[in-house]
Each structure stands twice: as C-alpha cells, then as structure tokens.
Design a protein around this motif. Structure first.
Motif, short mmCIF file in Angstrom:
data_model
loop_
_atom_site.label_atom_id
_atom_site.label_comp_id
_atom_site.label_asym_id
_atom_site.label_seq_id
_atom_site.Cartn_x
_atom_site.Cartn_y
_atom_site.Cartn_z
N ARG A 143 10.80 29.93 7.44
CA ARG A 143 10.46 28.94 8.46
C ARG A 143 8.99 29.06 8.87
N HIS A 144 8.17 29.37 7.90
CA HIS A 144 6.73 29.51 8.13
C HIS A 144 6.02 28.91 6.93
N VAL A 145 5.34 27.79 7.15
CA VAL A 145 4.64 27.11 6.05
C VAL A 145 3.17 26.96 6.40
N VAL A 146 2.37 26.81 5.36
CA VAL A 146 0.93 26.58 5.51
C VAL A 146 0.60 25.21 4.95
N VAL A 147 -0.17 24.44 5.70
CA VAL A 147 -0.70 23.18 5.18
C VAL A 147 -2.18 23.38 4.92
N LEU A 148 -2.56 23.36 3.65
CA LEU A 148 -3.95 23.50 3.24
C LEU A 148 -4.50 22.09 3.06
N ALA A 149 -5.46 21.71 3.88
CA ALA A 149 -5.92 20.32 3.88
C ALA A 149 -7.35 20.24 4.39
N THR A 150 -7.89 19.02 4.41
CA THR A 150 -9.21 18.80 4.97
C THR A 150 -9.10 18.63 6.48
N ALA A 151 -10.23 18.78 7.15
CA ALA A 151 -10.25 18.59 8.59
C ALA A 151 -9.82 17.17 8.95
N PHE A 205 0.86 -1.18 0.00
CA PHE A 205 0.00 0.00 0.00
C PHE A 205 0.90 1.24 0.00
N VAL A 206 0.54 2.21 -0.82
CA VAL A 206 1.22 3.50 -0.83
C VAL A 206 0.20 4.55 -0.43
N GLY A 207 0.52 5.34 0.56
CA GLY A 207 -0.39 6.39 1.00
C GLY A 207 0.22 7.76 0.80
N ILE A 208 -0.50 8.76 1.25
CA ILE A 208 -0.08 10.15 1.06
C ILE A 208 0.11 10.81 2.42
N VAL A 209 1.28 11.36 2.60
CA VAL A 209 1.62 12.11 3.81
C VAL A 209 1.79 13.57 3.42
N PRO A 210 1.16 14.50 4.13
CA PRO A 210 1.35 15.92 3.80
C PRO A 210 2.83 16.29 3.74
N GLY A 211 3.19 17.11 2.76
CA GLY A 211 4.60 17.40 2.47
C GLY A 211 5.25 18.39 3.42
N VAL A 212 5.13 18.14 4.71
CA VAL A 212 5.75 19.03 5.70
C VAL A 212 7.27 18.96 5.60
N LYS A 213 7.80 17.77 5.36
CA LYS A 213 9.26 17.61 5.30
C LYS A 213 9.89 18.46 4.19
N PRO A 214 9.46 18.32 2.92
CA PRO A 214 10.07 19.18 1.89
C PRO A 214 9.75 20.65 2.08
N VAL A 252 5.42 32.52 -3.79
CA VAL A 252 5.20 31.50 -2.77
C VAL A 252 5.42 30.13 -3.40
N THR A 253 6.12 29.25 -2.70
CA THR A 253 6.38 27.90 -3.18
C THR A 253 5.21 26.98 -2.84
N VAL A 254 4.74 26.23 -3.82
CA VAL A 254 3.65 25.28 -3.61
C VAL A 254 4.23 23.87 -3.61
N VAL A 255 3.97 23.12 -2.54
CA VAL A 255 4.46 21.75 -2.41
C VAL A 255 3.31 20.78 -2.66
N ALA A 268 4.38 33.49 5.71
CA ALA A 268 4.48 32.14 5.13
C ALA A 268 4.94 32.25 3.68
N ASP A 269 5.93 31.43 3.32
CA ASP A 269 6.44 31.46 1.95
C ASP A 269 6.28 30.13 1.23
N THR A 270 5.64 29.16 1.90
CA THR A 270 5.47 27.83 1.33
C THR A 270 4.08 27.32 1.68
N ILE A 271 3.38 26.78 0.69
CA ILE A 271 2.03 26.24 0.89
C ILE A 271 2.04 24.77 0.51
N VAL A 272 1.66 23.92 1.46
CA VAL A 272 1.59 22.48 1.23
C VAL A 272 0.16 22.12 0.85
N LEU A 273 0.02 21.40 -0.27
CA LEU A 273 -1.29 20.93 -0.69
C LEU A 273 -1.55 19.59 -0.01
N GLY A 274 -2.40 19.61 1.02
CA GLY A 274 -2.65 18.43 1.84
C GLY A 274 -3.89 17.67 1.46
#
Length: 259
Positions: free
Chosen positions: A110-118, A93-102, A201-204, A177-183
């Motif tokens: 040193r300020h990122v946003v994770v845009l995701a579902t609840a 199984f391969v799953g998806i982990v929000p890209g906090v690491k990259p 802004v960098t989109v991950v 925030a200069d980085t937005i993670v698509l969660g």
C-alpha cells in the motif's frame, strides 16, 4: 472505415511509446505524430503555456484531417485535456492519467511512487486521480528532474541515468514502496532500466491502456482504417534530428517536416 490518420502529440519522443503500443494493436492505422521540439520539455513550463501549445498543435493536426487525437503527454493532458475536449466537441481526445488506480490495486505494501514531471504532479487532474483511486494507499510524488531530457538524448541506459534513478527512487523503495508509476511518457523508455535497478518492484506504464482506449474509440465510431498503416512526423524544430531519434528508438526511418 475511415482512412484518415490518428493524431498524436508530445513535446518530444516520449509519446512515441504510445505510438509504439498503438501500432502493435492497430497496425492498419496511420499515425500523424507532432513533436513540439521547439518547446521541449513541457514538464517545467507553466500550465497556461503548455495549454497554449496544446491548442496550437491540435489546430495543426485537425488541419490535416485527423479522426482522433491522442494527447500522448502526461503534462499536456494535465494542463489541457479538459479544455481541448470542450473546445473541439466533435473530435475524440484521448489523454493520459497517471496509473494510480492499477498501482493501488497491485501494491501489496500500500505504498506506491509516482515518478512524473512537476507539471503533472501539480495539476488538478493528478489530485483528482489520487483522491478517487488512492484511498488507503501512500502515494509518494517524485519529480524526475533531468530524466525526460536524458531519454530525449537517447541516453536512457547510461550509468548516469541509472545513478539518477537510484537517487530519486531508492528512498521510497527503502521505505516500503513496491510499485512505481511512470507518470511521463518519456519514462516508458526507462521501464526496463528501473526493473533492473529495483528487482521485485512493479512498474506501472499506462502507454498500452491509452493506446487500447484510442483503438476502442475508433471501433465505437466505426472509424478503423483500411491500411496500410504508417507513421508521419512533424517537428516544430530540427525535424531531421528528430527523425534520427525516432529511428534510434526502433522505428522505421520516417521523414519529418517542420512547422
């Protein structure tokens, strides 16, 4: 060589972002994609409900003799990935982990946003990722209410969605925030819109790394397919409508069956 299909699933079109990346990397592989349209969206649903649906879909995909399953949904990965691996140890199984690491590595502020579902932000998987990879970084959590639904309706480039993105993300971007993670995999279809609304802004987006991980597992198991590749669709509700959505997103016309 293994000519069995690769299984993927999501509540709707979002996981097709992973399928698109996987097809670029592995054009000889055939994908069997399950869209749980009868239960879309997963994001607001309780984790136990999403886990139950994930198991039902895994059983259906395994009945079609898939050789690997990609949980192409952040919410389902958070709710069910560990349990699926435990229940079906013979199946990768391969799953998806929000890209906090990259994101943490790339962020200059040193300020990122994770845009995701609840469902993703409230899960233990997300907390573990932040704890492990987010040290020294401000990780802001933003719930993208309504965004997955807009993508599902193919309205992701409308003025309404642009205004909604500005409403959700501008406060954190203004705060540095200069980085937005698509969660959420649905949000991968919003990447270009976000880049247009927030220049600089960098989109991950983790869809390609997930596709690459699936390909690596097939190689490790000597299970690459001989081709030809393709895409087959299963939808739990209104398969013809779902097939039309897939076509609007740039895939070749594919027939969908309902379960």
């Amino acid at each position: 060589m293994d000519n069995r299909p690769v299984g993927m699933f999501d509540s709707g079109v979002g996981g097709l972002a992973v399928a698109r990346a996987f097809r670029r990397l592995a054009p000889s592989e055939h994908i069997l994609y399950f869209a749980d349209t009868a239960w879309f969206p997963y994001g607001p649903r309780p984790a136990a409900e999403v886990r139950k649906r994930s198991f039902a879909i895994a059983h259906r995909l395994l009945a079609s003799d898939v050789k690997l399953i990609v949980v192409a949904c952040n919410t389902a990965s958070a709710a069910a990935l560990d349990a699926l691996r435990e229940a079906f140890p013979a199946v990768p199984f391969v799953g998806i982990v929000p890209g906090v690491k990259p994101a943490a590595r790339q962020s200059r502020s040193r300020h990122v946003v994770v845009l995701a579902t609840a469902g993703t932000l409230d899960g233990g998987l997300f907390e573990r990722v932040v704890e492990e990879f987010g040290k020294g970084t401000r990780v802001a959590r933003v719930v993208g209410h309504g965004l997955a639904e807009a993508v599902e309706r193919a309205e992701h480039r409308t003025p309404h969605v642009r205004a909604r993105l500005r409403e959700l993300l501008q406060p954190e971007v203004s705060a540095g925030a200069d980085t937005i993670v698509l969660g959420c995999t649905h949000y991968a279809f919003l990447a270009n819109v976000i880049e247009e609304e927030f220049p600089g802004v960098t989109v991950v987006d983790t869809t390609e790394p997930v596709a690459r991980r699936a390909l690596d597992l097939l190689r490790e198991r000597d299970a690459l397919g001989p081709g030809p590749g393709g895409l087959s669709l299963i939808a739990s509700l209104d398969p013809e409508r779902f097939a039309q959505k897939v076509e609007r997103l740039g895939f070749q016309r594919a027939e969908a069956v309902q379960v």
